[in-house]
Write an enzyme that holds these catalytic residues in place. Structure first.
Site, PDB file in Angstrom:
ATOM      1  N   ASP A  37      -3.716 -20.326   1.825  1.00 32.74           N
ATOM      2  CA  ASP A  37      -3.196 -19.524   0.730  1.00 32.74           C
ATOM      3  C   ASP A  37      -2.110 -18.620   1.267  1.00 32.74           C
ATOM      4  O   ASP A  37      -2.249 -18.060   2.346  1.00 32.74           O
ATOM      5  CB  ASP A  37      -4.323 -18.671   0.129  1.00 32.74           C
ATOM      6  CG  ASP A  37      -5.076 -19.447  -0.923  1.00 32.74           C
ATOM      7  OD1 ASP A  37      -4.425 -20.235  -1.654  1.00 32.74           O
ATOM      8  OD2 ASP A  37      -6.306 -19.292  -1.002  1.00 32.74           O
ATOM      9  N   ARG A  65       4.372  -1.889 -17.749  1.00 34.64           N
ATOM     10  CA  ARG A  65       4.771  -2.456 -16.453  1.00 34.64           C
ATOM     11  C   ARG A  65       5.780  -1.553 -15.729  1.00 34.64           C
ATOM     12  O   ARG A  65       6.725  -1.999 -15.110  1.00 34.64           O
ATOM     13  CB  ARG A  65       5.313  -3.877 -16.623  1.00 34.64           C
ATOM     14  CG  ARG A  65       4.211  -4.839 -17.069  1.00 34.64           C
ATOM     15  CD  ARG A  65       4.655  -6.258 -16.978  1.00 34.64           C
ATOM     16  NE  ARG A  65       5.682  -6.544 -17.945  1.00 34.64           N
ATOM     17  CZ  ARG A  65       6.704  -7.352 -17.751  1.00 34.64           C
ATOM     18  NH1 ARG A  65       6.847  -7.929 -16.580  1.00 34.64           N
ATOM     19  NH2 ARG A  65       7.595  -7.562 -18.694  1.00 34.64           N
ATOM     20  N   MET A  66       5.590  -0.236 -15.914  1.00 37.68           N
ATOM     21  CA  MET A  66       6.440   0.745 -15.247  1.00 37.68           C
ATOM     22  C   MET A  66       5.552   1.906 -14.837  1.00 37.68           C
ATOM     23  O   MET A  66       4.489   2.122 -15.390  1.00 37.68           O
ATOM     24  CB  MET A  66       7.514   1.288 -16.210  1.00 37.68           C
ATOM     25  CG  MET A  66       8.572   0.279 -16.608  1.00 37.68           C
ATOM     26  SD  MET A  66       9.892   1.074 -17.525  1.00 37.68           S
ATOM     27  CE  MET A  66       9.036   1.667 -18.973  1.00 37.68           C
ATOM     28  N   ASP A  95     -11.896 -18.631  -2.298  1.00 36.40           N
ATOM     29  CA  ASP A  95     -12.931 -17.678  -2.690  1.00 36.40           C
ATOM     30  C   ASP A  95     -13.283 -17.757  -4.164  1.00 36.40           C
ATOM     31  O   ASP A  95     -14.392 -17.492  -4.551  1.00 36.40           O
ATOM     32  CB  ASP A  95     -12.531 -16.253  -2.296  1.00 36.40           C
ATOM     33  CG  ASP A  95     -11.149 -15.867  -2.798  1.00 36.40           C
ATOM     34  OD1 ASP A  95     -10.525 -16.689  -3.504  1.00 36.40           O
ATOM     35  OD2 ASP A  95     -10.709 -14.751  -2.486  1.00 36.40           O
ATOM     36  N   ASP A 139       2.321   7.209  -7.072  1.00 34.10           N
ATOM     37  CA  ASP A 139       1.897   5.810  -7.171  1.00 34.10           C
ATOM     38  C   ASP A 139       1.120   5.444  -5.910  1.00 34.10           C
ATOM     39  O   ASP A 139       1.664   5.382  -4.811  1.00 34.10           O
ATOM     40  CB  ASP A 139       3.168   4.945  -7.305  1.00 34.10           C
ATOM     41  CG  ASP A 139       2.841   3.479  -7.489  1.00 34.10           C
ATOM     42  OD1 ASP A 139       1.638   3.120  -7.399  1.00 34.10           O
ATOM     43  OD2 ASP A 139       3.776   2.694  -7.696  1.00 34.10           O
ATOM     44  N   ALA A 181      -0.450  -1.980 -17.547  1.00 35.48           N
ATOM     45  CA  ALA A 181      -0.121  -3.387 -17.735  1.00 35.48           C
ATOM     46  C   ALA A 181       0.806  -3.568 -18.922  1.00 35.48           C
ATOM     47  O   ALA A 181       1.552  -4.529 -19.025  1.00 35.48           O
ATOM     48  CB  ALA A 181      -1.392  -4.201 -17.920  1.00 35.48           C
TER      49      ALA A 181
END
Lengths: 682, 573
Positions: A308, A382-383, A518, A345, A379
């Protein structure tokens, strides 16, 4: 990462050795030894020489060999069997020690079984598959299972050694829990998924203890070779008696048995099962549980590794690596805005922007304004960003920020959009930064390829293993990262179906495929792959489908698993070669010694110039036994694996174990012969 | 030793080296090509034979069917040859009015020729009628060689055909392989060789014995017969059964140094060529050359021991002035010399031919050790047609197994994995050989019937016994002489050794072919151990030597090895 369970144990740990000594006596039982025909022959030989010894001691026949000789041969033949038993017992003992450490995890706990709305306290050991149990903060999860209700933070350090708690919740890919781990907060209902004694921990314990070991195909093939060689030497030794009789010599049983035992491949025959157990044990030390010895062997044979991208090849955290201001915007202005928007953030991306601006651009941003209102990432928008009074500083996905700017009447330069496209093509992620209606520029985020991973893949290429990267990225991004990481191939925009199809295609070409996974949607591919390593953090479905479980959930581990598999085969091959090569010297020790009784002229064949018939034969027998003891560490540790082409590897091994195997016994037998003579035997 | 001698040896090897590729390519076309050569002449003959025998050439055999066909065909041929020998006095072409061959000898001889051994417990000219020589023995000279082709072709197909769609896992058609090897290879070549030999003076007639007056006034009866035709296939088919008791030492079988060279050349011609055919079938001629190289190493090593040992002469006779100059000429023909005899002895025992142009019994102990060891290696140094290469491939499988382990991969050969089943069969192949050879030789060494036949005492006597059973089990057929083998004991036990050495070793090989046939072929990568190149050749040679040496060294010690040391100390037998 801490590994509390896997402290490097010294090869000959006191208690293990003491237990092994006892075990090697127990393993003398012919019923047990019959599983190993080579050593069984030695034991039968030992019994016969013991009888000869008793007869000679009691009856004193006229034509008997000196008692010290028959006694010495008998003693060392028994030692040969015991040393082989000891090797196996030590390997098992080390496995058992590992298993005991694992078992400690499964202390006897009381489970709160939940059935039809009624809660009952039952011993954890009585839980059946399908039972539901309640576990609350502070409680130990009584068995492997799946969360059917609730969310909790779980301390899995008992299994993985990782001290940071992990979140486990119902549904999705984080629903599996392991018996023996502790719930730290909240309350969950777990459906038990393993019958008592059948959890993967139990299976692994059985494997390392040797109880459930069945011979792997390769082990079986080698065994056939060894049994075949034993029979060849049996023919050679038995027919030697009439040939000697023709030549006017009466060979004694003791001498024939000594010759036979020296010639049959006792070295590899005695160490074979120890090598197999030690392989499993080495894997366990790397915190990987294998479901079968066959899986370990297959790992050594793997042709293709499916890896992956995220977490295996890349760090999985995107980091800021460049600032691209919009036309007419100063870099410092973009840097300040990006800094402000990221201060609160806490995502790795946000932190990397703060760090980049601070260290890379050198902006000394002070403490933020106390009136600042931080806007967290959602979500929906998206900022994320910060509101400083009327000033709205934002950073986020390019299209989201573009819409945000346009809503406020701002313009977006096309050059900027083109730059964003280029970043994406190069495998990076662009973030746009705006201040109110002004588009300030872009932050270039890159998913960093792990350091040293390209060298690692180069090593695999040298071994003949192809690495294939699996990623959800688009083909252009995937190609860029693939090139950077040095993988041989990639599967872009991968879906579970695509993965499965890829594995099937590789296997149809006769290749063995290994992969890690997984999620529940990895399960079909894990089951299809020849070596499927499931992450311990993964779902129960994934763990059931794979044939190995990595307790550390470290996808890079696959590389080490392959090396352990290769080591296992190489150790077997090297010791087989050594064992057979030894025979040359033993011939030169024993044959001139016994034939000299009829033909003195054969003396030039006695190149080692040994003292007497008896010391020569006894020295060969002693050497043969000591070699087993001497090679136990090699059998347990495995021969060093070096990533190089097959031809180079073989040349090296032939030189060490082939040529070395011819030379070493000449020296060894000579030394032992001298020692015997010095002790007054002749 | 002389430069001239070494030159002969080098010339021989270069000729074989040069012929390997064209011969191999020709055989690849015959057996695996879409169109066989000379369709108008040979193609018609081929199709005619299929029609007569009712064979459908397109129907292929599985391993079991192939093996059954081979065994039945051999069994019928064995009985036929026995019947002809028992009834030769009733049949035509018996100008000397020879009586029926006694049962034990007839059985031993029938087995001997069926198994491509050509062990001869009789003197040809005084035991077998012309018809017996041509029909009973000549037939087997051709078809036992042809059956050998079948074995290696089936094995090569099993290893090289890709597993997969064909659920029957076929290995070709035995009858087709048999007919093609006769029509396209053995018959045309033996015709050419017979003419070459006849041109040099090898006789070809149906006359009774010629009676001539000798110089000293006596009379001598000289045997006649169809020798050239027999001689050609005797060498080409690696049979070795001579028309005359003296075999290729007889001037009517091998009159000149040139015929000597031709006879040696055609012995190695087909087995050497087959290595190239094998490489073609594997799609990688290097695979074939590797086996060729391993065989070459063992061959050259053999000559390099025999020639100096013979040239040095017998230590006990060194006092004689001639011996010191000429070397050990006892039992050798002057027209071949030491080099021509040493080379012939090495070739005839490397390939399981068994023809002799000198008496191996009279070689020095070391010179006689090499032919014996050559046979004990399992007749894989070029070996008999097909069976030699097949044996070498089995050794290659064993080598690959050990090599594969040492590089950390489940071993594979030509891209196919070697698993317990193949190891079982390969070990069976390895085991059967010493079991029959040493078991029967040990019996002979201590039984009264066995020791009664010995001409010499001590280690030389043991060498005679060991040589006989090595020759029989290896399907070689050469004799150390000195052993009176025409006794019920030796006729019986040697026949048993020949049967085991032929068929019990063919069955595991065919079973390996069948089991490898169904396996997927893996593409080679850097992690796969390459089965060409010097490293593999070295390993293969080591495995052949180690298995051979470890098995037979104790017995050899009591035979030629101790004899060598005794001779050095002035003791002879």
């Amino acid at each position: 990462m801490a590994h509390p369970r896997t402290e490097e144990r010294s090869l000959f740990d006191g208690p293990i050795v003491r237990a092994a000594l006892l075990d090697s006596l127990r393993k003398l039982s012919p019923v047990y030894l019959a599983r190993n025909p080579v050593m069984f022959v030695v034991e039968v030989g030992s019994i016969v020489t013991t009888l000869v010894l008793v007869r000679d001691a009691l009856l004193r026949p006229a034509a008997m060999a000196p008692l010290w000789f028959t006694g010495g041969v008998t003693l060392w033949l028994w030692f040969t069997v015991l040393f082989a038993n000891f090797a196996e017992a030590v390997a098992e003992g080390r496995g058992k020690a590992q298993a005991a450490a694992l078992r400690r995890v499964r202390q006897d706990t009381t489970a709160r079984r939940w059935a039809d709305g009624v809660e009952t306290s039952v011993p954890a050991a009585s839980l059946r598959k399908g039972d539901r149990v309640i576990v609350e903060a502070g409680g130990v999860i009584p068995g492997d299972g799946e969360i059917v209700e609730g969310i909790a933070s779980v301390d899995e350090s008992a299994i993985t050694g990782e001290s940071a708690p992990v979140i486990r919740e119902r549904g999705g890919d984080r629903s599996a829990v392991t018996g023996g781990t502790t719930v730290l907060s909240d309350r969950i209902v777990v459906r038990i998924t393993a019958e008592p004694g059948a959890s993967f921990l139990d299976r692994m314990i059985a494997l390392v203890e040797g109880a459930a070991r069945s011979k792997t195909p390769n082990e079986l093939a080698l065994h056939i070779l060894l049994v075949g060689l034993t029979l060849v030497f049996l023919i050679a030794c038995v027919t030697l008696v009439p040939f000697a009789l023709y030549s006017g010599m009466q060979l004694s049983i003791t001498v024939v048995i000594a010759l036979l035992v020296c010639l049959i491949p006792t070295t590899i025959g005695g160490l074979l099962s120890a090598i197999g157990i030690a392989g499993m044990d080495r894997l366990l030390q790397k915190n990987v549980l294998a479901m079968s010895g066959r899986a370990v062997e297959a790992a050594g044979d793997v042709d293709t590794l499916l890896l992956d991208k995220t977490g295996t090849i890349t760090l999985g955290n995107r980091m800021a690596t460049a600032l691209l201001p919009a036309p007419g915007v100063a870099t410092s202005e973009l840097a300040e805005a990006a800094y402000l928007a990221s201060l609160a953030d806490e995502t790795p991306e946000g932190r990397s922007i703060v760090a980049f601006v601070r260290d890379g651009v050198g902006l000394r941003g002070g403490e933020p304004d106390p009136d600042a209102v931080f806007v967290p990432f959602s979500a929906e928008t998206r900022m994320s960003g910060v509101d400083l009074g009327p000033r709205l500083v934002r950073k986020g996905a390019v299209d989201a920020v573009v819409a945000h700017v346009r809503d406020r009447g701002g313009a977006v330069p096309t050059e900027l959009l083109a730059a964003a496209g280029r970043i994406g093509d190069g495998g990076g992620t662009p973030l746009a930064v705006s201040d109110g209606a002004r588009m300030l520029g872009l932050v270039h985020l890159e998913d960093m390829v792990k350091e040293g991973i390209a060298e690692r893949f180069a090593r695999f290429r040298a071994m003949g293993i192809r690495t294939v990267m699996i990623t959800g990225d688009n083909p252009r991004t995937a190609a860029a990262i693939a090139e950077q990481a040095g993988v041989d191939d990639f599967v872009a925009e991968a879906t579970p179906e695509k993965k499965l199809e890829f594995i099937r295609r590789e296997q149809a070409g006769g290749k063995l495929v290994a992969m890690t996974g997984d999620g529940t949607n990895d399960a079909p591919a894990l089951a299809q792959a020849d070596v499927g390593v499931a992450m311990n953090t993964g779902t129960q479905a994934a763990k059931e489908a794979g044939n190995m479980v990595d307790l550390d959930s470290n996808p890079t581990k696959l590389l080490e698993v392959v090396e352990v598999g290769k080591q296992l085969l190489m150790t077997r091959g090297s010791l087989t070669t050594f064992s057979i090569a030894n025979d040359v010297a033993k011939y030169f020790a024993i044959l001139p010694a016994i034939f000299a009784t009829a033909y003195l002229e054969i003396e030039p064949l006695d190149v080692m110039d040994l003292h007497s018939t008896y010391t020569a034969i006894l020295a060969a027998v002693i050497f043969n036994a000591l070699v087993i003891i001497g090679l136990i560490p090699l059998a347990l540790r495995g021969v060093r694996y070096r990533p190089m082409g097959a031809a180079a590897l073989l040349r090296r091994a032939l030189l060490i174990y082939g040529v070395g195997g011819v030379v070493v016994p000449f020296v060894g037998i000579k030394i032992i012969d001298e020692a015997l003579a010095a002790l007054g035997f002749a | 030793m002389t430069a001239h001698g070494w030159l002969q040896i080098a010339l021989f090897y270069l000729a074989i080296l040069a012929a390997t590729r064209p011969m191999g390519a020709y055989m690849a076309r015959v057996f695996e090509g879409d169109a066989q050569p000379l369709p108008r002449v040979l193609g018609r003959l081929e199709r005619l034979l299929y029609r007569l025998a009712g064979v459908d050439p397109r129907r292929e055999h599985t391993a079991a069917e192939y093996g059954l066909a081979l065994l039945l065909f051999s069994a019928v041929g064995l009985l036929g040859a026995y019947a002809v020998m028992r009834a030769q006095h009733l049949l035509p072409l018996d100008p000397e009015a020879l009586p029926a061959v006694p049962p034990a000898l007839a059985f031993n001889t029938a087995v001997s020729f069926t198994t491509n051994t050509n062990w001869q417990a009789y003197a040809g000219e005084s035991t077998m009628s012309h018809l017996t020589q041509m029909l009973a023995l000549g037939w087997h000279n051709f078809v036992s060689a042809a059956a050998g082709f079948g074995l290696v072709l089936a094995l090569a197909r099993g290893l090289t055909r890709r597993g997969g769609p064909d659920p029957r896992r076929t290995l070709g058609n035995f009858w087709v392989d048999l007919v093609r090897s006769l029509v396209y290879v053995l018959l045309p070549l033996s015709l050419v060789v017979a003419l070459v030999l006849a041109s040099q003076g090898v006789i070809q007639n149906f006359e009774p014995n010629a009676t001539i007056a000798t110089l000293d006034g006596g009379t001598q009866s000289i045997a006649m017969g169809p020798v050239a035709s027999q001689e050609a296939i005797k060498m080409l088919g690696i049979n070795g059964g001579g028309f005359f008791n003296a075999n290729s030492a007889h001037p009517f079988e091998n009159p000149t140094p040139l015929t000597n060279f031709v006879e040696m050349f055609v012995v190695f011609l087909i087995p050497a060529g087959l290595t190239y055919t094998y490489g073609r079938m594997a799609g990688d001629t290097r695979q074939g050359w590797a086996l060729f190289a391993a065989m070459s190493v063992l061959f050259v090593a053999g000559v390099a021991v025999v020639y100096p040992a013979e040239a040095a002469g017998n230590p006990q006779a060194l006092a004689e002035p001639l011996v010191a100059v000429a070397g050990n000429m006892e039992g050798k023909e002057i027209r071949f010399g030491i080099a021509g005899s040493s080379l012939f002895a090495t070739i005839t025992t490397d390939a399981s031919c068994g023809a002799v142009n000198a008496m191996h019994d009279s070689f020095t102990p070391v010179g006689g050790l090499v032919p014996m060891v050559n046979m004990q290696l399992g007749e894989v140094v070029f070996g008999g047609i097909g069976v030699g290469l097949a044996g070498m491939v089995v050794f290659a499988i064993l080598s690959v197994f050990i090599a594969g382990l040492m590089v950390g991969r489940t071993p594979e050969y030509l891209g196919k994995k070697i698993e317990p089943r193949e190891m079982k069969l390969a070990m069976l192949y390895v085991l059967v050989f010493p079991l029959a050879l040493l078991g029967l030789a040990a019996w002979a060494a201590v039984s009264e019937a066995g020791t009664a036949g010995l001409a010499n005492a001590g280690p030389h006597g043991l060498s005679e016994i060991l040589y006989a059973y090595s020759s029989a089990t290896g399907n070689n057929g050469s004799a150390f002489a000195g052993l009176s083998a025409n006794t019920p004991f030796y006729n019986g036990t040697l026949a048993l050794a020949m049967l085991i050495g032929r068929f019990w070793m063919m069955i595991p090989v065919l079973a390996i072919a069948g089991s490898m046939r169904g396996k997927t072929t893996l593409p080679p990568g850097p992690g796969t151990f390459p089965t060409h190149g010097a490293l593999f050749v070295g390993l293969l040679v080591a495995v052949v030597l180690v298995i051979g040496a470890l098995t037979f060294f104790p017995a050899l010690c009591l035979g030629p090895v101790v004899e060598h040391f005794l001779a050095a100390n002035g003791r002879g037998f």
